[in-house]
Design an enzyme around this catalytic site. Structure first.
Site, mmCIF file in Angstrom:
data_model
loop_
_atom_site.group_PDB
_atom_site.id
_atom_site.type_symbol
_atom_site.label_atom_id
_atom_site.label_comp_id
_atom_site.label_asym_id
_atom_site.label_seq_id
_atom_site.Cartn_x
_atom_site.Cartn_y
_atom_site.Cartn_z
ATOM 1 N N TYR A 126 8.244 -5.848 9.463
ATOM 2 C CA TYR A 126 8.873 -4.722 8.336
ATOM 3 C C TYR A 126 9.971 -5.727 7.818
ATOM 4 O O TYR A 126 10.625 -5.135 6.362
ATOM 5 C CB TYR A 126 9.448 -2.870 8.678
ATOM 6 C CG TYR A 126 8.678 -2.623 8.726
ATOM 7 C CD1 TYR A 126 8.184 -1.742 8.001
ATOM 8 C CD2 TYR A 126 7.859 -1.663 9.782
ATOM 9 C CE1 TYR A 126 7.417 -0.668 8.003
ATOM 10 C CE2 TYR A 126 7.580 -0.965 10.305
ATOM 11 C CZ TYR A 126 6.665 -0.182 9.061
ATOM 12 O OH TYR A 126 6.019 1.064 9.292
ATOM 13 N N PHE A 410 11.631 9.094 15.939
ATOM 14 C CA PHE A 410 11.479 9.834 14.836
ATOM 15 C C PHE A 410 10.016 8.823 14.050
ATOM 16 O O PHE A 410 9.508 8.274 14.270
ATOM 17 C CB PHE A 410 12.567 10.325 13.456
ATOM 18 C CG PHE A 410 12.725 8.654 13.068
ATOM 19 C CD1 PHE A 410 12.559 8.489 12.222
ATOM 20 C CD2 PHE A 410 13.768 8.335 13.788
ATOM 21 C CE1 PHE A 410 12.539 7.130 11.242
ATOM 22 C CE2 PHE A 410 15.183 7.340 13.097
ATOM 23 C CZ PHE A 410 14.284 6.382 11.978
HETATM 24 C C1 LIG Z 1 7.234 3.081 10.493
HETATM 25 C C2 LIG Z 1 6.791 3.833 11.243
HETATM 26 O O1 LIG Z 1 5.238 4.430 10.347
HETATM 27 S S1 LIG Z 1 5.787 1.924 11.602
HETATM 28 C C3 LIG Z 1 3.814 2.204 11.475
HETATM 29 C C4 LIG Z 1 3.187 1.181 11.188
HETATM 30 N N1 LIG Z 1 2.316 1.884 11.245
HETATM 31 C C5 LIG Z 1 1.364 0.876 12.075
HETATM 32 O O2 LIG Z 1 0.890 0.676 13.091
HETATM 33 C C6 LIG Z 1 -0.817 2.013 12.348
HETATM 34 C C7 LIG Z 1 -1.356 0.737 12.045
HETATM 35 N N2 LIG Z 1 -1.059 -0.096 11.048
HETATM 36 C C8 LIG Z 1 -1.261 0.320 9.490
HETATM 37 O O3 LIG Z 1 -1.277 1.359 9.412
HETATM 38 C C9 LIG Z 1 -1.239 -0.777 8.641
HETATM 39 O O4 LIG Z 1 -2.118 -2.285 9.000
HETATM 40 C C10 LIG Z 1 -0.165 -1.210 7.609
HETATM 41 C C11 LIG Z 1 0.746 0.300 7.404
HETATM 42 C C12 LIG Z 1 0.662 -1.926 8.729
HETATM 43 C C13 LIG Z 1 -0.232 -2.539 7.230
HETATM 44 O O5 LIG Z 1 -0.441 -1.489 6.028
HETATM 45 P P1 LIG Z 1 -1.333 -2.794 5.192
HETATM 46 O O6 LIG Z 1 -1.339 -2.337 3.712
HETATM 47 O O7 LIG Z 1 -2.647 -3.955 5.804
HETATM 48 O O8 LIG Z 1 -0.215 -3.915 4.593
HETATM 49 P P2 LIG Z 1 -0.147 -4.876 3.304
HETATM 50 O O9 LIG Z 1 -1.711 -5.522 2.767
HETATM 51 O O10 LIG Z 1 0.763 -4.180 2.525
HETATM 52 O O11 LIG Z 1 0.625 -6.129 4.132
HETATM 53 C C14 LIG Z 1 1.792 -6.809 3.727
HETATM 54 C C15 LIG Z 1 2.106 -8.347 5.094
HETATM 55 O O12 LIG Z 1 2.399 -7.506 5.713
HETATM 56 C C16 LIG Z 1 1.451 -8.537 6.412
HETATM 57 N N3 LIG Z 1 1.368 -7.614 7.201
HETATM 58 C C17 LIG Z 1 1.029 -6.147 7.596
HETATM 59 N N4 LIG Z 1 0.807 -4.669 8.023
HETATM 60 C C18 LIG Z 1 0.695 -6.312 9.720
HETATM 61 C C19 LIG Z 1 0.785 -6.612 11.023
HETATM 62 N N5 LIG Z 1 1.080 -5.227 11.589
HETATM 63 N N6 LIG Z 1 1.043 -7.374 11.705
HETATM 64 C C20 LIG Z 1 1.077 -8.790 10.961
HETATM 65 N N7 LIG Z 1 1.472 -9.362 9.465
HETATM 66 C C21 LIG Z 1 0.740 -7.651 9.042
HETATM 67 C C22 LIG Z 1 0.695 -8.575 6.020
HETATM 68 O O13 LIG Z 1 -0.588 -10.177 6.927
HETATM 69 C C23 LIG Z 1 0.495 -9.075 4.278
HETATM 70 O O14 LIG Z 1 1.168 -10.423 4.579
HETATM 71 P P3 LIG Z 1 0.699 -11.317 3.292
HETATM 72 O O15 LIG Z 1 2.300 -10.673 2.036
HETATM 73 O O16 LIG Z 1 1.531 -12.458 3.594
HETATM 74 O O17 LIG Z 1 -0.372 -11.719 2.277
#
Ligand SMILES: CC(=O)SCCNC(=O)CCNC(=O)[C@H](O)C(C)(C)COP(=O)(O)OP(=O)(O)OC[C@H]1O[C@@H](n2cnc3c(N)ncnc32)[C@H](O)[C@@H]1OP(=O)(O)O
Length: 410
Positions: A126, A410
């Site tokens: 984040y 939450f």
């Molecule tokens: C507040 C909450 O609800 S916390 C819960 C978050 N959800 C989870 O952990 C569930 C499992 N994970 C997921 O669903 C997905 O991996 C998400 C939501 C965390 C990320 O979604 P994505 O669509 O893949 O993210 P997006 O492609 O927009 O990533 C943007 C950047 O963040 C990085 N990034 C995103 N997630 C991660 C991660 N888990 N670890 C490391 N880097 C990450 C990407 O590599 C990308 O980097 P860049 O700009 O250098 O290319």
């Protein structure tokens, strides 16, 4: 094979998306294939505050937030409590979260919410969206028989109740306190019901959730929500008290609650995920080492409207400082602000005066609740000071007592 990106559509969520959303959440959070475990969320879920991305009929990404007030230094502010963030595995790393998160933050700002706050599944996700680590917590795994708890007398009587039946009395205690505890959130009746729900299928072999109330003159002044997990080995009972929440307005009530929780028969350890960095429990033990505490991240805070958020909190010492703020995601925030404030008032307006400090919006988020010192951020090279004394003065002003803590996730 991944789906072509151009057939993915995004829009505000609707009630009818719920089955697709919980199927996505179950998959994304590595659930057991039974999405009904998420049904408890439905009562507090507000589809009009959520965004979905869909590939045909399938929900492949989701971002949502709850609208709740958040206690900040010296007051409370409406804050987007961001949650239920997920992207389906085959659709990841293609900027779906980036797209939905930016849209969501801009919408919440337009709706008058100057802050967003969340618990992160992974800390590295984040910061790129402007969130800063605003509070930490202690995960406690106390050896209750070795810790040596204070034995000073207490004037409180303890009462036991089913949490859902005790909501008015629990609320009575909580309402007196939460506005003065940065990081705590307001609770509507719906939230109280959600937080005291205890379906047998989700107890994982532990006892039902219990409410323990510390009462004097008929008035509850503190409570704990807890359950116990039984375990035995060759040496005998090894059960665990799983403490969900402990809220107390009075040191004597606090002692009475801990004393009970440390002495539950057939248990030997107490687990608690929401210990405060300055938790009084450390000062009630003759062997604080037995807290077996681990520091963990808690709230990540994002300022959606820098001027409104900075004017919406109070400052521990008088401050008059010009801040140059960078914000790549919400460009309206980027610019120079003159912040003036003290314990009773604050204002924050645009200015052309020379900057005293330059920092990113995520660093303001980190410092916002009064727990992360601006001096620590400067030592990490993230805050630049341009006037002698400005950094120390701003760091003193942004700090707050009590420091930020958490009482629930939450
Ligand atoms: C507040 C909450 O609800 S916390 C819960 C978050 N959800 C989870 O952990 C569930 C499992 N994970 C997921 O669903 C997905 O991996 C998400 C939501 C965390 C990320 O979604 P994505 O669509 O893949 O993210 P997006 O492609 O927009 O990533 C943007 C950047 O963040 C990085 N990034 C995103 N997630 C991660 C991660 N888990 N670890 C490391 N880097 C990450 C990407 O590599 C990308 O980097 P860049 O700009 O250098 O290319």
């Amino acid at each position: 094979m991944t789906a072509p990106f151009d057939r993915i559509t995004t829009r505000c969520a609707a009630q009818g998306d719920w089955p697709g959303i919980i199927a996505l959440l179950d998959e994304a959070f590595l659930g057991g294939g039974d999405p009904s475990g998420w049904d408890a969320e439905r009562a507090v879920y507000a589809p009009e505050r959520a965004l979905v991305a869909r590939d045909g009929e399938r929900v492949v990404a989701h971002v949502a937030s709850y609208g709740r007030d958040l206690a900040v230094p010296g007051g409370t502010l409406p804050a987007a409590h961001v949650a239920l963030v997920a992207v389906a595995p085959l659709y990841r790393r293609r900027r779906l979260l980036s797209t939905l998160m930016q849209k969501h933050l801009v919408e919440r700002r337009a709706a008058g919410e100057s802050l967003a706050v969340l618990w992160a599944s992974e800390g590295r996700i984040y910061q790129r969206f402007g969130y800063g680590l605003a509070s930490t917590r202690l995960e406690l795994d106390v050896d209750t028989r070795a810790a040596g708890l204070d034995t000073a007398p207490t004037a409180y009587l303890l009462e036991d109740a089913v949490p859902a039946d005790a909501i008015p009395r629990l609320r009575d205690v909580y309402e007196r306190l939460w506005r003065h505890r940065p990081g705590w959130s307001g609770r509507t009746d719906t939230w109280w019901r959600r937080l005291t729900e205890d379906p047998p299928a989700r107890r994982g072999g532990a006892t039902p959730l219990r409410a323990l109330l510390a009462v004097a003159d008929g008035q509850p002044r503190g409570y704990a929500l807890w359950r116990a997990e039984p375990r035995w080995d060759d040496a005998g009972p090894r059960g665990t008290v799983d403490l969900r929440e402990l809220v107390s307005a009075d040191p004597s009530a606090t002692r009475a609650l801990w004393r009970f929780l440390f002495a539950v028969d057939l248990t030997r350890t107490l687990r608690y995920r929401f210990g405060a960095a300055d938790d009084p429990l450390a000062h009630l033990l003759d062997e604080p080492r037995q807290l077996r505490a681990t520091v963990a991240d808690a709230h990540w805070v994002r300022l959606l409207d820098v001027a409104a958020a900075l004017a919406g909190r109070r400052y521990r010492t008088p401050v008059d400082v010009v801040l140059e703020v960078r914000d790549a995601l919400i460009p309206q925030n980027a610019g120079r602000y003159r912040l003036r404030g003290d314990r009773s008032t604050a204002s924050c307006t645009g200015t052309t005066a020379d900057a005293d400090l330059t920092l990113d919006v995520r660093d303001l988020g980190a410092a916002y609740l009064g727990g992360t010192p601006l001096t620590a951020l400067a030592a990490a090279g993230r805050v630049a000071a341009h006037r002698p004394g400005a950094l120390d003065a701003a760091a003193d002003a942004f700090s707050w007592r009590p420091g930020p803590s958490v009482v629930e996730d939450f």
